[in-house]
Design an enzyme around this catalytic site. Sequence first.
Site, PDB file in Angstrom:
ATOM      1  CE1 TYR B  53       5.039  14.244  -4.350  1.00  0.00           C
ATOM      2  CE2 TYR B  53       3.736  12.942  -2.815  1.00  0.00           C
ATOM      3  CZ  TYR B  53       3.948  13.424  -4.093  1.00  0.00           C
ATOM      4  OH  TYR B  53       3.078  13.099  -5.105  1.00  0.00           O
ATOM      5  CD  GLU B  54       4.516  14.831   5.586  1.00  0.00           C
ATOM      6  OE1 GLU B  54       3.941  15.906   5.812  1.00  0.00           O
ATOM      7  OE2 GLU B  54       4.151  13.764   6.082  1.00  0.00           O
ATOM      8  CB  SER B  55       9.831  12.193   2.395  1.00  0.00           C
ATOM      9  OG  SER B  55       9.527  12.391   1.040  1.00  0.00           O
ATOM     10  N   GLY B  56      11.048  15.452   2.057  1.00  0.00           N
ATOM     11  CA  GLY B  56      12.208  16.255   1.697  1.00  0.00           C
ATOM     12  C   GLY B  56      12.486  16.355   0.211  1.00  0.00           C
TER      13      GLY B  56
END
Lengths: 281, 262
Positions: B53-56
Amino acid sequence: MAKFQSLQEAVRDNLRDEDTVAFEGFTHLIPHAAAHEAIRQGRKDLTLIRMTPDIIYDQMIGMGLAKKVVFSYAGNPGVGLLRRMRDAIENSWPRAIETVEHSHAAMANAYEAGAAGLPCAVFRGYRGAGLRDVNPEIRSVTCPFTGEELAAVPAHRPDVTFIHAQKASRRGDVLIEGIIGVQKEAVLAARRSVVTVEEIVEDFDDLHPNLCVLPHWAITSIAHVPGGAHPSYTHGYYERDNASYLEWDKVSADRDLFTQWMRTNVLEAGPEAFAERVKGL
Amino acid sequence: MAMITDFTPNEMMTIAASRALSNKDVCFVGIGAPSAACNVARLTHAPDITLIYESGTIGTAPNVLPLSIGDGELCETALTTVSVPEMFRYWLQGGRISIGFLGAAQIDRFGNINTTVIGDYNKPKVRLPGGGGAPEIATSCKEVFITMKQATRGMVEKIDFYTSFGHGDGGDHRRRLGITTKGPTLLITDLALWKPDPETKEFNVVSLHPGVTREQVQDTCGWKVHFSDHLEETPPPSELELTTLRELQARTERAHGGKKGS
């Protein structure tokens, strides 16, 4: 050199009218208490930078603090649109705002370039994307070695960055854990930085050597505000208050309801209210 | 495995999307409908899939669907969590992601997506959240899957804004812009599976979900639909697939207090 202050003092000393300011946090660790203090102190004509403007920027825009917003995703995470920001863009209420829109990759790269002291960020991006046509700050450069055309955007250099973190040591070093987002870069890119923390501990002697720690000499001011991220969350302390995000969708849908909510929960409250709000989460 | 007939179009969409993923995939999961499909795949036939996920969060295995892209659950169940600049620079731009999985507010026949505005950009009728990570997901992942419910206001002749580039005007448009990745290769809706024509790159219907007619597909799509000469029928959900999805949604609803998550 980090100075321990009350949140009122930290905001008063570090945030000025017309500043370019980042209140960063990626769903996690969003500095709600600091944003509310800025609203109470009535700062104006701010340029707000944020990858994911959410409730706090909706509140600041709705209260008329912002003249410009630089962003890459403006939504109430998991719920929907930002109604106050939409009202400002679509109907100029309470004032017109200028928007500068990027992709996440561009924003992350721009913060990193700011932290690295570079004038711009270079990356492979925006190919075929419509934002190139509406944001004149998106340019391109040619790699001098391969001839590849790459996207370039100016570095973010906020006057001040606000973040929320788990812990500070007595010396003023700051520990950030969990989803760390772009906070380290946003602090290092800024001229001044203010960190609100859940807890102040004696020292960081027992920490794992590779944790995300900002040294005290890289931070301007630290304020102890337990619960200061609510309704966002602080990994290891309290969970995300999803019900508040859902409630915001209703509150922000109506100008009068919004104004009344802001009076009760922000203007007539203080940073100490946050500790109460996270009880039981 | 027993096949069932009692399922909703949404369930069919999520399950059909989950089947497109495999154990060897490294999948960048977009906000919205893709998240359910990716996790059903992980909980059924693709336990070793890497979800990002793009939150890392890298290699995350949430027990309930996240309400936001940065829920604590994603971090707590991940192999590792990196900063957002690292995520976009090393992992996405570095070419390490095999599939980008996106949702869409508006899409056209060439898989170009709009999640930015309805109407004119400078005087929008509706200001949508914007692109987030999508502009670079669409060009840096080796290929892109898209999932959305069919409706004429979503599947349009011309999108209002090119948030993320699919096949542009079709043909070799990607190559002409210097994009070396495949772009959208699969569109999964609540009614059908669509794949781009190898030459024109226009999405054609290759499989109808059980009980769906060609008319239903055309009536909910704003452009003249082309159906493949070898039109197939999507196998209905298996009991395992349906149970997995329903249990995941029930756990999610309990965890979020009535909100389904994405």
